[in-house]
Design an enzyme around this catalytic site. Sequence first.
Site, PDB file in Angstrom:
ATOM      1  N   ASP A 324       0.824  -1.212   0.000  1.00 50.11           N
ATOM      2  CA  ASP A 324       0.000   0.000   0.000  1.00 50.11           C
ATOM      3  C   ASP A 324       0.856   1.260   0.000  1.00 50.11           C
ATOM      4  O   ASP A 324       0.663   2.169  -0.827  1.00 50.11           O
ATOM      5  CB  ASP A 324      -0.910  -0.046   1.234  1.00 50.11           C
ATOM      6  N   LEU A 354      -5.658   1.840   0.867  1.00 48.31           N
ATOM      7  CA  LEU A 354      -5.701   1.015  -0.344  1.00 48.31           C
ATOM      8  C   LEU A 354      -5.797  -0.455   0.037  1.00 48.31           C
ATOM      9  O   LEU A 354      -6.546  -1.226  -0.567  1.00 48.31           O
ATOM     10  CB  LEU A 354      -4.463   1.263  -1.198  1.00 48.31           C
ATOM     11  N   ASP A 355      -5.024  -0.861   1.038  1.00 49.61           N
ATOM     12  CA  ASP A 355      -5.077  -2.232   1.517  1.00 49.61           C
ATOM     13  C   ASP A 355      -6.469  -2.588   2.027  1.00 49.61           C
ATOM     14  O   ASP A 355      -7.060  -3.594   1.635  1.00 49.61           O
ATOM     15  CB  ASP A 355      -4.067  -2.437   2.650  1.00 49.61           C
ATOM     16  N   HIS A 356      -6.961  -1.787   2.938  1.00 50.01           N
ATOM     17  CA  HIS A 356      -8.230  -2.139   3.576  1.00 50.01           C
ATOM     18  C   HIS A 356      -9.392  -2.106   2.584  1.00 50.01           C
ATOM     19  O   HIS A 356     -10.234  -3.017   2.569  1.00 50.01           O
ATOM     20  CB  HIS A 356      -8.495  -1.200   4.754  1.00 50.01           C
TER      21      HIS A 356
END
Length: 457
Positions: A324, A354-356
């Site tokens: 991310d 972005l990850d979540h």
Amino acid sequence: MTTPDRRFLTRIWQALGGAPAAPDRVRFTGAGSLPSIFAVSDLAVASVAAAGLALAELVDADLVDADGVVADRRLSSAWFGCALRPQGWDLPPAWDAVAGDYHAADGWIRLHTNAPHHRAAALRVLGVAAERAAVARAVAGWAADDLEAAVVAAGGCAAAMRGADAWAQHPQGQAVAASPLLTLEAAGQGARDWRPDPARPLAGIRVLDLTRVLAGPTATRFLAGCGAQVLRIDPPGWEEPNLEPDMTLGKRCARLDLRRADDLAVLKRLLAQADVLVHGYRPDALARLGLDADSRRALNPGLVDVCLDAYGWDGPWAGRRGFDSLVQMSAGIAEAGMRLLGRDKPTPLPVQALDHATGYILAAMALRGLAHRARTGQGTVGRTALASTARLLLDGGAGVVDATPLAPETDADFNPVLEQTGWGPVRRLAPPVTVAGAPLAWDRPAGPLGGAAAVWE
């Protein structure tokens, strides 16, 4: 006027192939925004709502027409950070001593060195020991793009800071812009007899989790909260001490050395029995083990097979190692934060958004795949990427806004019952979404990796 949260939800749901009117029936609650020039809280609640909407559709399509999905903006934003509060102990640091942003000769670069082999690659290129001041002096002698290329070629992870315009002109940025947010296609035929139970919608569903760090584990944590049996597999020696107490919630965890024939045979047996596979290895990693897409489908024709990549599936950086924080540097997010806020260094998002967000999108993809399989008997293959989620956020616009800040999480936001994890007692944030009035519920607390055999329950 359509609000940003609903616009994000509509775009995600359209990419999932859902009924166009369904997002209008999701109810958003809560207020406030994370401190960012980007609409991070809107993305948070929209991605959580997309997963909730996919769950509602799987359980009972009528729920979608009955305002059965309620997503809380403040809690969704909090889950994009850390969803636990340790009681009497502290989480280890999130970053190792070398990871971070450095000033190169012509700009900024970020080194991602939490994994020992990634750190070793960066230090080998720079020719210094793992000491931050020495790394900074060495980086200052490199052009950012040259160092990025050298570290990546050595097997490490790095990203030079680019502005959004530069990313738009970059061949990989162009490839991401030309690609959809996600793909989800029918593949294979081989469903088993299963129907969701509204009380625990994914009870009886087996999810094989071959992911690490944040995006994939976020997806499988959500599926575990829906009642799925999630089995996470990691290699011997892999550690994520800052993340494991949060990201292994509801899962069983085991280790396999896939270089060993007997361990690889175990993985193949687990794969043949799984309903859902979520994986985030580099695209050729499973193929090198004899488990390319066709081989996985041959083992399990009805498999719901969803995967993620960092920089996308097309273009010169397809398959590049990434995280991310690196994608934020590459795609213009960190540069925009620095420039618009008048800072003197890269300014990323306040959370690993972005990850979540990608994690909840992956969960929605898996749920849509299960719904399709229940209707048709067909399996599914799906793909998405962190860079595609970055594109979604960038498309929402950037600017310094006068937002009402989110209040700090209070004790009232946390489950009052202390949960004894493998690391110590914690309190958990309340779930961010409900479907038909029922919140997510995890059958087991987080436990250290390697605490269970690599078998299903």
